[in-house]
Design a protein around this motif. Structure first.
Motif, mmCIF file in Angstrom:
data_model
loop_
_atom_site.group_PDB
_atom_site.id
_atom_site.type_symbol
_atom_site.label_atom_id
_atom_site.label_comp_id
_atom_site.label_asym_id
_atom_site.label_seq_id
_atom_site.Cartn_x
_atom_site.Cartn_y
_atom_site.Cartn_z
ATOM 1 N N THR A 1 19.573 2.638 21.831
ATOM 2 C CA THR A 1 19.944 3.989 21.429
ATOM 3 C C THR A 1 18.668 4.825 21.381
ATOM 4 O O THR A 1 17.658 4.393 20.830
ATOM 5 C CB THR A 1 20.633 3.987 20.064
ATOM 6 N N MET A 2 18.726 6.009 21.981
ATOM 7 C CA MET A 2 17.550 6.869 22.090
ATOM 8 C C MET A 2 17.791 8.182 21.366
ATOM 9 O O MET A 2 18.910 8.707 21.353
ATOM 10 C CB MET A 2 17.237 7.143 23.553
ATOM 11 N N GLY A 3 16.728 8.718 20.798
ATOM 12 C CA GLY A 3 16.853 9.970 20.067
ATOM 13 C C GLY A 3 15.774 10.964 20.449
ATOM 14 O O GLY A 3 14.730 10.593 20.973
ATOM 15 N N TYR B 1 20.830 12.139 19.226
ATOM 16 C CA TYR B 1 20.694 10.771 19.712
ATOM 17 C C TYR B 1 21.865 10.444 20.614
ATOM 18 O O TYR B 1 22.917 11.099 20.579
ATOM 19 C CB TYR B 1 20.544 9.757 18.577
ATOM 20 N N ILE B 2 21.655 9.411 21.419
ATOM 21 C CA ILE B 2 22.678 8.939 22.344
ATOM 22 C C ILE B 2 22.660 7.422 22.332
ATOM 23 O O ILE B 2 21.602 6.802 22.398
ATOM 24 C CB ILE B 2 22.452 9.505 23.765
ATOM 25 N N THR B 3 23.845 6.815 22.222
ATOM 26 C CA THR B 3 23.918 5.365 22.179
ATOM 27 C C THR B 3 23.644 4.764 23.547
ATOM 28 O O THR B 3 23.595 5.474 24.563
ATOM 29 C CB THR B 3 25.277 4.913 21.652
ATOM 30 N N TRP B 4 23.521 3.451 23.597
ATOM 31 C CA TRP B 4 23.031 2.755 24.780
ATOM 32 C C TRP B 4 23.832 3.056 26.039
ATOM 33 O O TRP B 4 23.275 3.133 27.138
ATOM 34 C CB TRP B 4 22.996 1.244 24.535
ATOM 35 N N ASN B 5 25.141 3.249 25.885
ATOM 36 C CA ASN B 5 25.975 3.485 27.064
ATOM 37 C C ASN B 5 26.414 4.946 27.173
ATOM 38 O O ASN B 5 27.280 5.269 27.985
ATOM 39 C CB ASN B 5 27.202 2.588 27.033
ATOM 40 N N GLY B 6 25.847 5.785 26.336
ATOM 41 C CA GLY B 6 26.225 7.192 26.348
ATOM 42 C C GLY B 6 27.546 7.464 25.673
ATOM 43 O O GLY B 6 28.037 8.597 25.704
ATOM 44 N N GLY B 7 28.120 6.459 25.032
ATOM 45 C CA GLY B 7 29.439 6.616 24.455
ATOM 46 C C GLY B 7 29.489 7.477 23.218
ATOM 47 O O GLY B 7 30.553 7.983 22.834
ATOM 48 N N ARG B 8 28.346 7.627 22.564
ATOM 49 C CA ARG B 8 28.297 8.458 21.364
ATOM 50 C C ARG B 8 27.059 9.314 21.401
ATOM 51 O O ARG B 8 25.957 8.817 21.647
ATOM 52 C CB ARG B 8 28.289 7.592 20.114
ATOM 53 N N THR B 9 27.246 10.598 21.133
ATOM 54 C CA THR B 9 26.120 11.517 20.977
ATOM 55 C C THR B 9 26.300 12.272 19.669
ATOM 56 O O THR B 9 27.426 12.563 19.249
ATOM 57 C CB THR B 9 26.023 12.517 22.135
#
Length: 127
Positions: free
Chosen positions: A33-35, A50-58
């Protein structure tokens, strides 16, 4: 050796757009997860998105929601921050970071939960 390298900052006028990039190496980017955070002169580091590893949550900070968009390309080990309708109060150094594993949801906006950081890129919004 983990490296995060931001780019894309600059001097723009109010209402303009910029896209920041952060290229990662030395870590398993596709599982991270990157922010994005920012820090204005004399201010504390502020959560941007931030965005989770698969882009599923921002998730976005209140001051940028609706104007900024975070995205990622796992094939390129890159996370982006598209910034539209920029305001003078967006002026800051922008940093990308990697979230520590096992961080609970309520702590994902805290800079202390990020273990690697880039050197930052300056964004200045001024007429």
């Amino acid at each position: 050796q983990v490296q995060l390298v931001e780019s894309g900052g600059g001097l723009v006028q109010p209402g303009d757009s910029l896209r920041l990039s952060c290229i990662a190496s030395g870590l398993t980017f596709s599982r991270s997860t990157m922010g994005w955070f920012r820090q204005g002169l004399g201010k504390e580091r502020e959560f941007v998105a931030y965005i989770t590893w698969n882009g599923g949550r921002t998730t976005y900070g209140d001051s940028v929601r609706g104007r900024f968009t975070i995205s990622r390309d796992n094939a390129q080990n890159t996370v982006y921050l598209q910034m539209n309708s920029l305001k003078p109060e967006d002026t800051a150094i922008y940093y990308c970071g990697r979230l520590r594993s096992s961080t609970i949801l309520s702590e994902m906006r805290s800079p202390s939960r990020y273990d690697y950081w880039g050197q930052g890129t300056q964004v200045t919004v001024s007429s």
